[in-house]
Write a protein that holds these residues in place. Structure first.
Motif, PDB file in Angstrom:
ATOM      1  N   VAL A   1       0.776  -1.152   0.685  1.00 25.50           N
ATOM      2  CA  VAL A   1       0.166  -0.203   0.099  1.00 25.50           C
ATOM      3  C   VAL A   1       1.037   1.376   0.474  1.00 25.50           C
ATOM      4  CG1 VAL A   1      -1.805   1.882   0.992  1.00 25.50           C
ATOM      5  CG2 VAL A   1      -1.751  -1.079   1.481  1.00 25.50           C
ATOM      6  N   GLY A   2       0.951   2.041  -0.917  1.00 23.41           N
ATOM      7  CA  GLY A   2       1.263   3.758  -0.995  1.00 23.41           C
ATOM      8  C   GLY A   2       0.282   4.256  -0.002  1.00 23.41           C
ATOM      9  N   LEU A   3       0.995   5.316   0.042  1.00 25.55           N
ATOM     10  CA  LEU A   3      -0.027   6.651   0.792  1.00 25.55           C
ATOM     11  C   LEU A   3       1.132   7.492   0.533  1.00 25.55           C
ATOM     12  CD1 LEU A   3      -2.251   7.180   2.328  1.00 25.55           C
ATOM     13  CD2 LEU A   3      -1.420   6.668   4.482  1.00 25.55           C
ATOM     14  N   VAL A   4       0.073   9.067   0.692  1.00 23.46           N
ATOM     15  CA  VAL A   4       0.802   9.938   0.056  1.00 23.46           C
ATOM     16  C   VAL A   4       0.236  11.130   1.119  1.00 23.46           C
ATOM     17  CG1 VAL A   4       1.192  12.348  -1.497  1.00 23.46           C
ATOM     18  CG2 VAL A   4       1.914  10.089  -2.208  1.00 23.46           C
ATOM     19  N   ILE A   5       0.930  11.604   2.465  1.00 24.31           N
ATOM     20  CA  ILE A   5       0.952  12.403   2.611  1.00 24.31           C
ATOM     21  C   ILE A   5       0.320  13.699   2.826  1.00 24.31           C
ATOM     22  CG2 ILE A   5      -0.205  10.249   4.495  1.00 24.31           C
ATOM     23  CD1 ILE A   5       1.445  11.745   6.558  1.00 24.31           C
ATOM     24  N   GLY A   6      -0.561  14.962   3.691  1.00 23.34           N
ATOM     25  CA  GLY A   6       0.024  16.190   3.461  1.00 23.34           C
ATOM     26  C   GLY A   6       1.096  16.294   4.638  1.00 23.34           C
ATOM     27  N   ARG A   7       1.682  17.438   4.973  1.00 27.49           N
ATOM     28  CA  ARG A   7       3.080  18.550   5.725  1.00 27.49           C
ATOM     29  C   ARG A   7       1.950  18.239   6.974  1.00 27.49           C
ATOM     30  NH1 ARG A   7       6.270  23.871   5.539  1.00 27.49           N
ATOM     31  NH2 ARG A   7       7.711  22.642   4.775  1.00 27.49           N
ATOM     32  N   GLU A   8       0.433  18.373   7.068  1.00 32.61           N
ATOM     33  CA  GLU A   8      -0.228  18.743   8.285  1.00 32.61           C
ATOM     34  C   GLU A   8      -0.644  16.601   8.799  1.00 32.61           C
ATOM     35  OE1 GLU A   8      -0.818  20.278   5.591  1.00 32.61           O
ATOM     36  OE2 GLU A   8       0.031  21.972   6.864  1.00 32.61           O
ATOM     37  N   GLY A   9      -0.276  16.167   8.021  1.00 33.15           N
ATOM     38  CA  GLY A   9      -0.377  14.468   8.372  1.00 33.15           C
ATOM     39  C   GLY A   9      -1.910  14.366   6.957  1.00 33.15           C
ATOM     40  N   PHE A  10      -2.490  14.903   6.869  1.00 30.71           N
ATOM     41  CA  PHE A  10      -3.960  14.464   6.243  1.00 30.71           C
ATOM     42  C   PHE A  10      -4.020  13.672   4.592  1.00 30.71           C
ATOM     43  CE2 PHE A  10      -5.601  17.845   8.682  1.00 30.71           C
ATOM     44  CZ  PHE A  10      -7.077  17.464   9.487  1.00 30.71           C
ATOM     45  N   PRO A  11      -4.335  12.661   4.832  1.00 25.74           N
ATOM     46  CA  PRO A  11      -4.046  11.715   3.221  1.00 25.74           C
ATOM     47  C   PRO A  11      -4.181  12.628   2.522  1.00 25.74           C
ATOM     48  CG  PRO A  11      -5.070  10.658   6.134  1.00 25.74           C
ATOM     49  CD  PRO A  11      -5.485  12.477   6.084  1.00 25.74           C
ATOM     50  N   ILE A  12      -4.293  12.378   1.492  1.00 26.72           N
ATOM     51  CA  ILE A  12      -3.710  12.901   0.054  1.00 26.72           C
ATOM     52  C   ILE A  12      -3.870  11.516  -0.990  1.00 26.72           C
ATOM     53  CG2 ILE A  12      -3.333  13.728  -1.820  1.00 26.72           C
ATOM     54  CD1 ILE A  12      -1.185  15.942   0.079  1.00 26.72           C
ATOM     55  N   ALA A  13      -3.464  10.385  -1.287  1.00 27.23           N
ATOM     56  CA  ALA A  13      -4.622   9.696  -2.211  1.00 27.23           C
ATOM     57  C   ALA A  13      -3.758   8.558  -1.441  1.00 27.23           C
ATOM     58  CB  ALA A  13      -3.205  10.612  -3.370  1.00 27.23           C
ATOM     59  N   HIS A  14      -4.040   7.588  -1.927  1.00 25.83           N
ATOM     60  CA  HIS A  14      -3.188   5.891  -1.753  1.00 25.83           C
ATOM     61  C   HIS A  14      -3.184   4.483  -3.209  1.00 25.83           C
ATOM     62  CE1 HIS A  14      -7.257   4.517  -1.164  1.00 25.83           C
ATOM     63  NE2 HIS A  14      -7.151   3.834  -1.332  1.00 25.83           N
ATOM     64  N   GLU A  15      -2.752   4.068  -2.570  1.00 27.88           N
ATOM     65  CA  GLU A  15      -3.174   3.179  -4.075  1.00 27.88           C
ATOM     66  C   GLU A  15      -2.590   1.707  -3.761  1.00 27.88           C
ATOM     67  OE1 GLU A  15      -3.755   1.626  -8.049  1.00 27.88           O
ATOM     68  OE2 GLU A  15      -4.099   3.196  -6.898  1.00 27.88           O
ATOM     69  N   VAL A  16      -3.290   0.512  -4.031  1.00 30.14           N
ATOM     70  CA  VAL A  16      -2.466  -0.351  -3.655  1.00 30.14           C
ATOM     71  C   VAL A  16      -2.323  -0.827  -4.730  1.00 30.14           C
ATOM     72  CG1 VAL A  16      -3.555  -3.103  -3.035  1.00 30.14           C
ATOM     73  CG2 VAL A  16      -4.969  -0.758  -2.749  1.00 30.14           C
ATOM     74  N   PHE A  17      -0.865  -1.433  -4.457  1.00 34.49           N
ATOM     75  CA  PHE A  17       0.080  -2.373  -5.448  1.00 34.49           C
ATOM     76  C   PHE A  17       0.616  -3.576  -5.144  1.00 34.49           C
ATOM     77  CE2 PHE A  17       1.904   2.062  -4.961  1.00 34.49           C
ATOM     78  CZ  PHE A  17       1.542   2.462  -5.864  1.00 34.49           C
ATOM     79  N   ASP A  18       0.996  -4.781  -5.955  1.00 39.07           N
ATOM     80  CA  ASP A  18       1.397  -6.510  -5.632  1.00 39.07           C
ATOM     81  C   ASP A  18       1.940  -5.874  -5.067  1.00 39.07           C
ATOM     82  OD1 ASP A  18       0.038  -6.404  -8.516  1.00 39.07           O
ATOM     83  OD2 ASP A  18       1.493  -7.175  -9.612  1.00 39.07           O
ATOM     84  N   GLY A  19       2.091  -7.508  -4.372  1.00 41.60           N
ATOM     85  CA  GLY A  19       3.026  -7.637  -2.950  1.00 41.60           C
ATOM     86  C   GLY A  19       3.951  -7.941  -3.645  1.00 41.60           C
ATOM     87  N   ASN A  20       4.512  -8.329  -4.131  1.00 40.39           N
ATOM     88  CA  ASN A  20       6.219  -8.057  -4.442  1.00 40.39           C
ATOM     89  C   ASN A  20       6.643  -6.721  -4.921  1.00 40.39           C
ATOM     90  OD1 ASN A  20       4.389  -8.450  -7.420  1.00 40.39           O
ATOM     91  ND2 ASN A  20       6.063 -10.301  -8.080  1.00 40.39           N
ATOM     92  N   ALA A  21       5.589  -6.157  -4.810  1.00 35.11           N
ATOM     93  CA  ALA A  21       6.740  -4.719  -5.649  1.00 35.11           C
ATOM     94  C   ALA A  21       7.326  -4.117  -5.186  1.00 35.11           C
ATOM     95  CB  ALA A  21       4.714  -3.127  -6.173  1.00 35.11           C
ATOM     96  N   GLN A  22       8.562  -3.694  -6.049  1.00 32.16           N
ATOM     97  CA  GLN A  22       9.517  -2.569  -4.795  1.00 32.16           C
ATOM     98  C   GLN A  22       9.163  -1.063  -5.482  1.00 32.16           C
ATOM     99  OE1 GLN A  22      12.945  -4.071  -8.558  1.00 32.16           O
ATOM    100  NE2 GLN A  22      14.005  -4.402  -6.842  1.00 32.16           N
ATOM    101  N   ASP A  23       9.794  -0.431  -3.885  1.00 33.97           N
ATOM    102  CA  ASP A  23       9.279   0.858  -3.281  1.00 33.97           C
ATOM    103  C   ASP A  23       9.933   1.382  -4.268  1.00 33.97           C
ATOM    104  OD1 ASP A  23       8.938   0.023  -1.079  1.00 33.97           O
ATOM    105  OD2 ASP A  23       9.732   0.609  -0.014  1.00 33.97           O
ATOM    106  N   ARG A  24      11.048   1.549  -5.410  1.00 35.93           N
ATOM    107  CA  ARG A  24      11.005   2.710  -6.447  1.00 35.93           C
ATOM    108  C   ARG A  24      10.353   2.479  -7.057  1.00 35.93           C
ATOM    109  NH1 ARG A  24      17.142   0.557  -8.590  1.00 35.93           N
ATOM    110  NH2 ARG A  24      16.687  -2.296  -8.476  1.00 35.93           N
ATOM    111  N   LYS A  25      10.019   1.132  -7.721  1.00 33.22           N
ATOM    112  CA  LYS A  25       9.338   0.935  -8.937  1.00 33.22           C
ATOM    113  C   LYS A  25       8.034   1.459  -9.091  1.00 33.22           C
ATOM    114  CE  LYS A  25      11.632  -2.473 -10.827  1.00 33.22           C
ATOM    115  NZ  LYS A  25      12.164  -4.034 -11.153  1.00 33.22           N
ATOM    116  N   THR A  26       7.242   2.301  -7.294  1.00 30.77           N
ATOM    117  CA  THR A  26       5.539   2.768  -7.143  1.00 30.77           C
ATOM    118  C   THR A  26       5.679   4.239  -8.171  1.00 30.77           C
ATOM    119  OG1 THR A  26       6.226   3.336  -5.290  1.00 30.77           O
ATOM    120  CG2 THR A  26       5.773   0.663  -5.946  1.00 30.77           C
ATOM    121  N   LEU A  27       7.072   5.246  -7.629  1.00 28.99           N
ATOM    122  CA  LEU A  27       7.279   6.837  -7.314  1.00 28.99           C
ATOM    123  C   LEU A  27       6.344   7.191  -8.506  1.00 28.99           C
ATOM    124  CD1 LEU A  27       7.800   8.664  -6.082  1.00 28.99           C
ATOM    125  CD2 LEU A  27      10.242   9.006  -6.818  1.00 28.99           C
TER     126      LEU A  27
END
Length: 620
Positions: A271-297
């Motif tokens: 699960v990738g999650l983007v939040i703002g500086r104040e801590g509020f969620p902005i967007a999320h996405e569900v990736f394959d379980g073997n996804a490498q961090d650097r390939k999700t950016l």
């Protein structure tokens, strides 16, 4: 008899004033009044000096007066209550300039009944405080309007609200959720009869939500930015994994990979999650379980641009798992900036700078307001310009011990695996020199942090492995313990500002902790891909409410968690008071119980009316 019933919420407030070197104490009967700007307090009348009566009796007196004002006078034979009620009504009697019906406490004659006080009972008590707060913030964030705009029916909106509040307050599976809903006052608050609710409509509602996730999330971000004046130029991106119970064979995303939950035996999704500086969620996405961090950016940056916009010049903050040239190049190509932690091996070239104390500055760190005695570790930073980047060298006393412990643990495992490899060679399980070399290479890949300062050799004549620590490299590793690097292409940030911006990434880590445990994202029991995605989406929606609640308190200088709020309000209930009348009938009043002072204070801080629901009166 009439169907109207006036219920007011009152409490007693102590006041003091000094006059000619003498202190006078007075007690006021105060009513909590809801206004468009939130609850406000209104003084009803003065009660004089109630001392030395204990404070716990003040609330009881206020409750008696409140009940008497709405027509239940025959329940009490307290002269003091009668005196106060008489005082209130006299003070609010209509004048020649004020019609009688405008009195704040109208008590129609048809509402005055004689009750057998010895047979009064109460029933159907349901916890109301947490669901009341959750529902008020649901409305404040505009969920109803967002869902209605997307074509959701009233019933679907109510189910979505119930499912989200369940995640926020007492996470359950969809199968167990109907029983939880019936155990709370949610039906009273929403005005919905959940008596016959089963799990099938909840599962169908997951299917209904799935195609609308992005639109709902985007609308929420817009609403929160307006309500809380959020900074739209800083994006904190992190990832975690969430594991399944079962094989999840019908979900193509369910794979085995690096498990942050330490469950490599289970399939998972990332699960990738983007939040703002104040801590509020902005967007999320569900990736394959073997996804490498650097390939999700790249994918996440595309989603941000589509859903909420990604203004040029914004700053992306990510961890060292994405500190690769391709990722940094992609960020720059989008005319964005980055603050990123460098990978550990990059520290080596800066050893001389770390050894040189000159140029480092101490970062001021304040203890938590909840723990004033907290001792913060000492952090020192300094910046160095290098190849169009600002490199921030950081040292932390706390990380010295942590880094050293990690290295020692890895070294123990490395040496143990090396010994097992030697045993395999001695027993003839590995014979070819090439295969032995490959096995040694795999060991070095598994333990890169410690293998680099061990020299390993193999003697084919004796069939023995030899290893010798490189003292110089090991001493260098000792010196680097507690040191790490940050990289940024922003030239307007000082070393301290870059460090503080990077440390906000801990808010993303905290978001994952909250979503996983209190909001029960894991383990996942759903097996269909779209229901897994929507299960995670509901957890994110609940986190929107949680952050909004905690931020509202924080903005008023109150440092407390949603868990504490939930626990404090759990015993504010809705119940039915059953009054047997002298006519042989029963008057049933369904209403919120009078809040305790601690409940009132929380409601005041959150800007919420303490009145959970409009009272309902029925006869039988």
């Amino acid at each position: 008899m009439g169907n109207s019933l006036v219920i007011v919420t009152m409490y007693v407030r102590k006041t003091t004033r000094r006059y000619k070197d003498k202190t006078y104490t007075n007690y006021l009967l105060v009513e909590s009044v809801l206004t468009p700007k939130g609850p406000r307090q209104k003084v009803v009348c003065s009660l004089g000096d109630l001392s030395p009566r204990p404070a716990r009796e003040w609330l009881e007196l206020a409750r008696k007066v409140e009940d008497a004002l709405v027509g239940q006078i025959n329940l009490f034979s307290d002269p003091e209550v009668e005196r106060i009620v008489h005082q209130v009504r006299n003070s609010q009697a209509p004048s020649s300039h004020q019609p009688a019906e405008t009195s704040p406490y109208p008590v129609p004659a048809e509402d005055l009944v004689t009750v057998h006080s010895d047979r009064v009972t109460a029933a159907q008590h349901r916890s109301a405080g947490p669901v009341h707060v959750g529902f008020q913030f649901w409305k404040r964030l505009g969920f109803d309007g967002i869902l209605r705009h997307l074509g959701f029916s009233t019933k679907a909106i109510q189910l979505t609200c119930a499912m989200t509040l369940n995640r926020l307050i007492h996470p359950d599976t969809e199968h167990a959720m109907p029983n939880w809903i019936r155990s709370t006052a949610l039906g009273d608050i929403l005005g919905v009869d959940f008596t016959a609710l089963v799990d099938d409509p909840l599962y169908r509602n997951l299917d209904r939500l799935h195609p609308n996730r992005a639109a709902i999330e985007s609308a929420l971000v817009e609403q929160e930015r307006s309500l809380f004046q959020l900074d739209p130029t800083v994006y904190l991106y992190d990832l975690t994994s969430t594991y399944f119970e079962g094989q999840a064979k019908r979900n193509p995303k369910a794979r085995r990979g690096y498990s942050r939950d330490k469950r490599p035996d289970c399939k998972q999704v990332v699960v990738g999650l983007v939040i703002g500086r104040e801590g509020f969620p902005i967007a999320h996405e569900v990736f394959d379980g073997n996804a490498q961090d650097r390939k999700t950016l790249g994918r996440m940056l595309d989603l941000l641009k589509e859903r909420v916009g990604l203004p040029e010049g914004s700053t992306v903050v990510v961890d060292r798992g994405m500190a690769y040239p391709a990722n940094l190049s992609e960020i720059r190509q989008r005319n964005l900036h980055y603050v990123i932690a460098a990978r550990q091996p990059e520290r080596d070239q800066w050893l001389d700078e770390f050894e040189e104390a000159e140029g480092f500055e101490l970062v001021p760190r304040q203890p938590s307001p909840l723990n004033p005695a907290q001792k913060k570790s000492v952090v020192r930073v300094k910046s160095v310009l290098h190849d169009r980047e600002t490199i921030v060298l950081c040292t932390s006393e706390e990380r010295v011990e942590k880094d050293r412990a990690i290295r020692q643990k890895q070294e123990g495992r490395f040496l143990a695996d090396l010994a097992r490899l030697q045993t395999r060679i001695e027993k003839g399980r590995l014979k070819r020199e090439l295969a032995i070399g490959e096995a040694v290479g795999r060991l070095k890949e598994r333990y890169p942090r410690v293998a680099r300062y061990h020299t390993i050799s193999y003697d084919p004549t004796t069939r023995k492995l030899a290893h010798e620590p490189n003292a110089e490299k090991k001493a260098k590793a000792d010196l680097l313990d507690g040191g790490y690097l940050l990289r940024t292409d922003r030239t307007d940030l000082s070393a301290q500002e870059a460090w503080l911006m990077y440390m906000t990434l801990t808010r993303a880590e905290n978001a994952f902790r909250m979503i996983k445990t209190p909001l029960a994202e894991r383990p996942i029991f759903h097996h269909l891909e779209h229901r897994v995605d929507t299960h995670i989406f509901l957890c994110v929606l609940a986190y929107h409410l949680l952050v909004a609640i905690e931020t509202t308190l924080l903005n008023q200088g109150v440092h407390t968690s949603w868990a504490s709020v939930r626990q404090t309000l759990a015993n504010h209930e809705v119940g039915t008071i059953i009054l047997p009348t002298d006519g042989g009938k029963f008057l049933r009043i369904r209403k919120g119980m009078t809040p305790d002072p601690k409940h009132l204070e929380l409601y005041r801080l959150l800007g919420i009316s303490p009145q959970v629901m409009q009272p309902i009166k029925t006869w039988s």
